[in-house]
Design an enzyme around this catalytic site. Sequence first.
Site, PDB file in Angstrom:
ATOM      1  N   ASN A  10      43.497  40.984  42.804  1.00 36.16           N
ATOM      2  CA  ASN A  10      42.122  41.659  43.521  1.00 36.16           C
ATOM      3  C   ASN A  10      41.099  40.103  43.841  1.00 36.16           C
ATOM      4  OD1 ASN A  10      41.736  41.587  40.184  1.00 36.16           O
ATOM      5  ND2 ASN A  10      39.431  40.956  41.127  1.00 36.16           N
TER       6      ASN A  10
ATOM      7  N   ASP B 219      38.804  45.655  43.019  1.00 38.23           N
ATOM      8  CA  ASP B 219      38.936  45.421  42.418  1.00 38.23           C
ATOM      9  C   ASP B 219      40.941  46.286  42.437  1.00 38.23           C
ATOM     10  OD1 ASP B 219      40.907  43.997  39.791  1.00 38.23           O
ATOM     11  OD2 ASP B 219      39.737  45.117  38.280  1.00 38.23           O
TER      12      ASP B 219
ATOM     13  N   THR C 123      44.715  36.395  41.769  1.00 37.74           N
ATOM     14  CA  THR C 123      46.274  35.929  40.714  1.00 37.74           C
ATOM     15  C   THR C 123      46.593  36.544  40.021  1.00 37.74           C
ATOM     16  OG1 THR C 123      44.080  37.055  39.210  1.00 37.74           O
ATOM     17  CG2 THR C 123      43.232  34.660  39.869  1.00 37.74           C
TER      18      THR C 123
ATOM     19  N   ASN D 114      47.537  50.930  35.988  1.00 32.30           N
ATOM     20  CA  ASN D 114      47.891  49.376  35.759  1.00 32.30           C
ATOM     21  C   ASN D 114      48.489  48.461  35.600  1.00 32.30           C
ATOM     22  OD1 ASN D 114      46.083  47.065  34.198  1.00 32.30           O
ATOM     23  ND2 ASN D 114      44.388  48.361  34.988  1.00 32.30           N
ATOM     24  N   TRP D 115      48.855  48.355  34.447  1.00 32.04           N
ATOM     25  CA  TRP D 115      49.826  46.833  34.085  1.00 32.04           C
ATOM     26  C   TRP D 115      51.470  47.499  33.838  1.00 32.04           C
ATOM     27  CZ3 TRP D 115      52.323  46.317  29.439  1.00 32.04           C
ATOM     28  CH2 TRP D 115      51.546  47.193  28.163  1.00 32.04           C
TER      29      TRP D 115
ATOM     30  N   CYS E 206      33.745  44.172  27.477  1.00 33.70           N
ATOM     31  CA  CYS E 206      34.568  44.337  26.395  1.00 33.70           C
ATOM     32  C   CYS E 206      34.858  45.732  25.672  1.00 33.70           C
ATOM     33  CB  CYS E 206      34.772  43.623  25.413  1.00 33.70           C
ATOM     34  SG  CYS E 206      36.322  42.289  26.342  1.00 33.70           S
ATOM     35  N   HIS E 207      32.746  45.203  25.644  1.00 30.72           N
ATOM     36  CA  HIS E 207      31.948  46.724  24.519  1.00 30.72           C
ATOM     37  C   HIS E 207      31.965  47.714  24.866  1.00 30.72           C
ATOM     38  CE1 HIS E 207      31.704  43.673  21.361  1.00 30.72           C
ATOM     39  NE2 HIS E 207      31.649  42.759  21.642  1.00 30.72           N
TER      40      HIS E 207
END
Length: 727
Positions: free
Chosen positions: A291, A336, A271, A423-424, A647-648
């Site tokens: 990835n 990843d 993606t 990262n981004w 997320c958590h």
Amino acid sequence: MTSRIFAFGAATLAAGLLFLAPSGNAESGTADMAAKLAKAANIDGKDIIAEKPGDWLSYGRNYHEQRFSPLTAINTGNAAKLGAVWEFRTNTVRGLEATPLVSDGVMFVTGSWSKVWALDAKTGKELWAYDPHVPGQWARYACCDVVNRGVALWKGGVFVGTLDGRLVKLDAKTGKPLWQVNTIDKSKPYTITGAPRVVKGLVLIGNGGAEYGVRGYLSAYDADTGKLAWRFYVVPGDPSKPQESKALEKALPTWKASEKFKWWELGGGGTPWDSIVYDPETDLIYLGTGNGSPWNRHMRSPGGGDNLYLSSIVALKPATGDLAWYYQETPGENWDYTATQSLVIADLKIDGKLRKVIMHAPKNGFFYVVDRTNGKLISAKPYTTVTWAKGIDPKTGRPIENPDARYGSSPTTLMPGPIGGHNWQPMAYNPETGLVYIPVIDGTFEFTGQKPLSYEKGAWNTGNDFAAMGRAILASIKAGNPPPPVKGYIRAWNPVTQTMAWQVPMTGAWNSGMLTTAGGLLFAGGSDGIFAAYDAKTGKKLWSEDLKTGIIAPAMTYTVDDQQYVAVAAGWGGSGGLGATGDMETALQKYRTNEGRIFAFKLGGTHQIAALPPVIPRGVPKPPDEKLDSAMVTKGFNLFHRNCAVCHGVLLLSSGEVPDLRAVPPEIWGQYDAIVLDGAMESNGMASFKDILNKNDVAAIRAYVLDEAHKLYKSEHPEAKKAENKK
Ligand code: CA
């Protein structure tokens, strides 16, 4: 909390509408404003290439995406006199990653949930607002928060990609949609978080979702009509059917399915969710691909293979989307290691020759300098600690993998982790210092292959067992050998010598993107909320201000009426704001609020930045006294790590953006079914998991969280522990 913020949002929107239609000479005021907005957005490729010094017209400022501004009014000699001049409250509490665009005194910026605003760049006043009403349920498919990185401007249109996969063209005059198209198969967990780019009248937009199971592609839509012009699929589809391109036919032999695992059913991945660069000199689009989906190649392509075009830079022809060349940075991607990180193009003098290059610091930890005319590697060296490979073979351009890098089912510590060495958050290049400024992450990760490998539609599908990883971390803590904290730095990198010039250690690991200027400055912010200006040559800190929430977005700079401003969005979030870095000394922990704001600064600015009222309660309320079944707790541990930990947080250790489930108000313990199955908190992004979890699963997850809540409560209240011991 949510309803308060939402109500507030509605009130502000109403105020914004009032602003558009003031009493008195309403008609002419509105018409003037509409004309100003239309003029601001009326730009094309020539404008983006021409680089009007006071504007910032595309994501990375211009097509080269260097994030270098030629403005010099704010410089090393006076940066200490910077002060805030305005703030704009977004009334959202999730991460802000956008780069604001500024043209002719108007700012176009996005926030979480793909919301868009046009602001007066001089005052921060809202001119219009657009909310695409992304369903809260879609948050479940966003590995890395409900973020958005910005808009594109083209001939009076403002273009935004929405989290749920739409591409929308807004009328710059009013913020009303002119057209919108669905860019995805809605039955699959695709997301859009990246900023579109417009090249030769085509709007380019990618997508994300490789952690859940999708096939990545870049789409090009006609900016006028919204008609699809072409689509470049990154990975091949079902091999029994014709592939969409010659490039995919060529890629097919590098993928090897088994009877049990077929990549076209699992997704395949690749993606391209962020970097898209256009080079007017070569007339090529460079795209960073993502990835594998799932990460673990043993599952995605059990027979091995490079799996083209995962984790690559691909060069595409803008007219057709045909592949011109590719360079795969991580063959047979397994960790990843996306190559979606910012691509920066420049001309560098290397060995006495001027070379046209792409500079790239993808997640895999190596800094690449690549010839952008043909995709050939010029050099590659690690910019952070790398253990998965010994280096990059200069002849073949391939990594020299360490033998243990292709982990099996026992936990294997490797660097970088899935969050990457970078990262981004965009890096920046300053042609005057010759340095690239990278927000670097340095940390370990316990890759742990699932045993048995298993795929679950719509769920977190990485081929890694996060529960086993959590158990490995617990065991190492018990043995007195806990994993070292993940660290963050600003690193100034010389791309010619492939060496570090200087570095600044940051409080946490998850920090902002970069802005550099001809004034000799570098601007960057951190998880601790500190936004600072540094001397771009030396890294010396010249000025800073506390923005009172974590900063992950890159700053930008512009002029209005010959006055230079610097602007930045501040709102803690993204994957590192959820559970990925475990950053604990964040501004969010300190101020207990994360309402996103856009700030602008200028020399002599006097606006005081106040902390907003805390919305996250302090302390750990007493969890209900219940006898817990240990088998249920164990089952809950496993289910939590498969479905909730992204997320958590692994072991419930999150970086604060979403609630610490161990410290929730007492009534929450009675609402698990309503929240997890019935979607009672869907509007703020806590989606329903009804399709993959049942009541018994939820009871197990609740048991695990409650068990941990008891442990946390006892550690915070030693007297409770004593009472327990007396029993
Ligand atoms: Ca990923």
